[in-house]
Design a protein around this motif. Structure first.
Motif, PDB file in Angstrom:
ATOM      1  N   ARG A 167      58.735  23.163  -2.776  1.00  0.00           N
ATOM      2  CA  ARG A 167      59.479  22.325  -1.825  1.00  0.00           C
ATOM      3  C   ARG A 167      58.614  21.193  -1.269  1.00  0.00           C
ATOM      4  N   VAL A 168      57.349  21.448  -1.023  1.00  0.00           N
ATOM      5  CA  VAL A 168      56.477  20.381  -0.527  1.00  0.00           C
ATOM      6  C   VAL A 168      56.498  19.219  -1.504  1.00  0.00           C
ATOM      7  N   TYR A 169      56.385  19.516  -2.787  1.00  0.00           N
ATOM      8  CA  TYR A 169      56.386  18.442  -3.789  1.00  0.00           C
ATOM      9  C   TYR A 169      57.723  17.736  -3.868  1.00  0.00           C
ATOM     10  N   GLU A 170      58.818  18.474  -3.704  1.00  0.00           N
ATOM     11  CA  GLU A 170      60.139  17.830  -3.661  1.00  0.00           C
ATOM     12  C   GLU A 170      60.181  16.789  -2.557  1.00  0.00           C
ATOM     13  N   ARG A 171      59.652  17.152  -1.401  1.00  0.00           N
ATOM     14  CA  ARG A 171      59.734  16.261  -0.243  1.00  0.00           C
ATOM     15  C   ARG A 171      58.709  15.136  -0.286  1.00  0.00           C
ATOM     16  N   LEU A 172      57.584  15.340  -0.946  1.00  0.00           N
ATOM     17  CA  LEU A 172      56.557  14.293  -1.015  1.00  0.00           C
ATOM     18  C   LEU A 172      56.843  13.244  -2.083  1.00  0.00           C
ATOM     19  N   ARG A 173      57.456  13.660  -3.160  1.00  0.00           N
ATOM     20  CA  ARG A 173      57.679  12.761  -4.296  1.00  0.00           C
ATOM     21  C   ARG A 173      58.895  11.876  -4.032  1.00  0.00           C
ATOM     22  N   PRO A 174      58.737  10.544  -4.148  1.00  0.00           N
ATOM     23  CA  PRO A 174      59.913   9.681  -3.964  1.00  0.00           C
ATOM     24  C   PRO A 174      60.897   9.873  -5.113  1.00  0.00           C
ATOM     25  N   ASP A 175      62.177   9.678  -4.826  1.00  0.00           N
ATOM     26  CA  ASP A 175      63.159   9.780  -5.898  1.00  0.00           C
ATOM     27  C   ASP A 175      62.986   8.586  -6.844  1.00  0.00           C
ATOM     28  N   GLU A 176      63.659   8.650  -7.980  1.00  0.00           N
ATOM     29  CA  GLU A 176      63.481   7.612  -9.008  1.00  0.00           C
ATOM     30  C   GLU A 176      63.847   6.224  -8.506  1.00  0.00           C
ATOM     31  N   ALA A 177      64.907   6.117  -7.725  1.00  0.00           N
ATOM     32  CA  ALA A 177      65.335   4.808  -7.212  1.00  0.00           C
ATOM     33  C   ALA A 177      64.263   4.221  -6.295  1.00  0.00           C
ATOM     34  N   THR A 178      63.710   5.049  -5.410  1.00  0.00           N
ATOM     35  CA  THR A 178      62.663   4.582  -4.501  1.00  0.00           C
ATOM     36  C   THR A 178      61.418   4.197  -5.278  1.00  0.00           C
ATOM     37  N   ALA A 179      61.032   5.027  -6.228  1.00  0.00           N
ATOM     38  CA  ALA A 179      59.851   4.725  -7.039  1.00  0.00           C
ATOM     39  C   ALA A 179      60.043   3.424  -7.808  1.00  0.00           C
ATOM     40  N   GLY A 180      61.228   3.240  -8.384  1.00  0.00           N
ATOM     41  CA  GLY A 180      61.512   2.007  -9.113  1.00  0.00           C
ATOM     42  C   GLY A 180      61.452   0.792  -8.211  1.00  0.00           C
ATOM     43  N   ALA A 181      61.999   0.916  -7.003  1.00  0.00           N
ATOM     44  CA  ALA A 181      61.973  -0.202  -6.054  1.00  0.00           C
ATOM     45  C   ALA A 181      60.542  -0.528  -5.625  1.00  0.00           C
ATOM     46  N   LEU A 182      59.723   0.505  -5.457  1.00  0.00           N
ATOM     47  CA  LEU A 182      58.331   0.272  -5.071  1.00  0.00           C
ATOM     48  C   LEU A 182      57.578  -0.515  -6.140  1.00  0.00           C
ATOM     49  N   LEU A 183      57.882  -0.236  -7.404  1.00  0.00           N
ATOM     50  CA  LEU A 183      57.158  -0.878  -8.511  1.00  0.00           C
ATOM     51  C   LEU A 183      57.727  -2.242  -8.897  1.00  0.00           C
ATOM     52  N   ALA A 184      58.954  -2.519  -8.539  1.00  0.00           N
ATOM     53  CA  ALA A 184      59.638  -3.736  -8.989  1.00  0.00           C
ATOM     54  C   ALA A 184      58.853  -5.007  -8.657  1.00  0.00           C
TER      55      ALA A 184
END
Length: 192
Positions: A60-77
Motif C-alpha cells: 500500500r505504501v508503494y501504491e500511495r507513493l507512486r504517481p498514476d500514469e496520467a500524473t507521471a505523463g504530465a510531469l514528463l511532458a
C-alpha cells in the motif's frame, strides 16, 4: 477473512500510520483498530496474521507513493533538458516527503524485512519495479542520461528523503534540494 475493500484499505492505511509513529514493534491489531477508529478485533478479521498486515502495508505504501500514469505523463511532458531533470528529481523528493508517514513506515518495513523473508521478497519486488519504471520512463521521455545515471539519482534522492524526514537539521532548508541539482549536473553530461 473479510472482503470490504474500503474497510481493508482504511485498516492498511492505519497500519502505515502506526508503523511510522510506533515502529514495527508497535504494529498490533489493537493499535491498528484504534488508529482506524473501528471496534476492537476488526483488523484481526481482515488479516490472517501480523505478517499479512505487514505485507499489505508494504504494498500500500508503494501504491500511495507512486504517481498514476496520467500524473507521471504530465510531469514528463515537454521536459528534455538536464535542468528539467533536476526539477523533476526535486519534485519527486517533495512529493514523497509530502507523505512522511508512508516513507517512515517504509523504512520500518525495510528494517523488518531483514527478519521476514516474505516481506523482504515483497519489498525487493516493489523497489525493483519502482527502479525499472523510473529507468523506463526516463529513457522513453527523451531526458538526458542513461539507466545507470537514473539509478544513481534514484538512490541519492531516496537517501535525501530519509535525511529530510528523520534528521532534517543535517541538510536544512534548500541545502538538500540544491544538492540534487548539483548531483544531476555531475551525473548527466552537459547538453550540446
Amino acid at each position: 477473512m473479510r472482503q470490504n475493500l474500503a474497510r481493508r484499505a482504511a485498516l492498511v492505511d492505519a497500519a502505515i500510520e502506526v508503523l511510522a509513529r510506533d515502529g514495527a514493534r508497535g504494529l498490533t491489531f489493537r493499535a491498528v483498530d484504534e488508529e482506524a477508529d473501528v471496534p476492537k478485533g476488526t483488523a484481526s478479521n481482515y488479516f490472517a496474521n501480523r505478517d499479512d498486515l505487514l505485507n499489505q502495508a508494504g504494498a500500500r505504501v508503494y501504491e500511495r507513493l507512486r504517481p498514476d500514469e496520467a500524473t507521471a505523463g504530465a510531469l514528463l511532458a515537454g521536459r528534455t533538458s538536464r535542468a528539467d531533470l533536476a526539477a523533476l528529481v526535486r519534485e519527486a523528493v517533495d512529493r514523497v516527503a509530502a507523505f512522511p508517514t508512508g516513507y517512515l513506515a517504509l523504512m520500518e518495513l525495510r528494517l523488518e524485512a531483514t527478519r521476514r523473508p516474505a516481506l523482504r521478497a515483497l519489498l525487493t519486488e516493489q523497489v525493483r519495479e519502482d527502479m525499472r519504471l523510473n529507468v523506463e520512463n526516463h529513457l522513453a521521455s527523451g531526458l538526458p542520461g542513461d539507466a545507470d545515471a537514473v539509478r544513481m539519482i534514484h538512490l541519492a534522492a531516496s537517501w535525501l528523503t530519509v535525511e529530510r524526514l528523520t534528521l532534517p537539521g543535517v541538510l536544512p532548508g534548500a541545502e538538500g534540494t540544491d544538492l540534487l541539482t548539483e548531483l544531476v549536473e555531475r551525473v548527466i553530461p552537459e547538453e550540446g
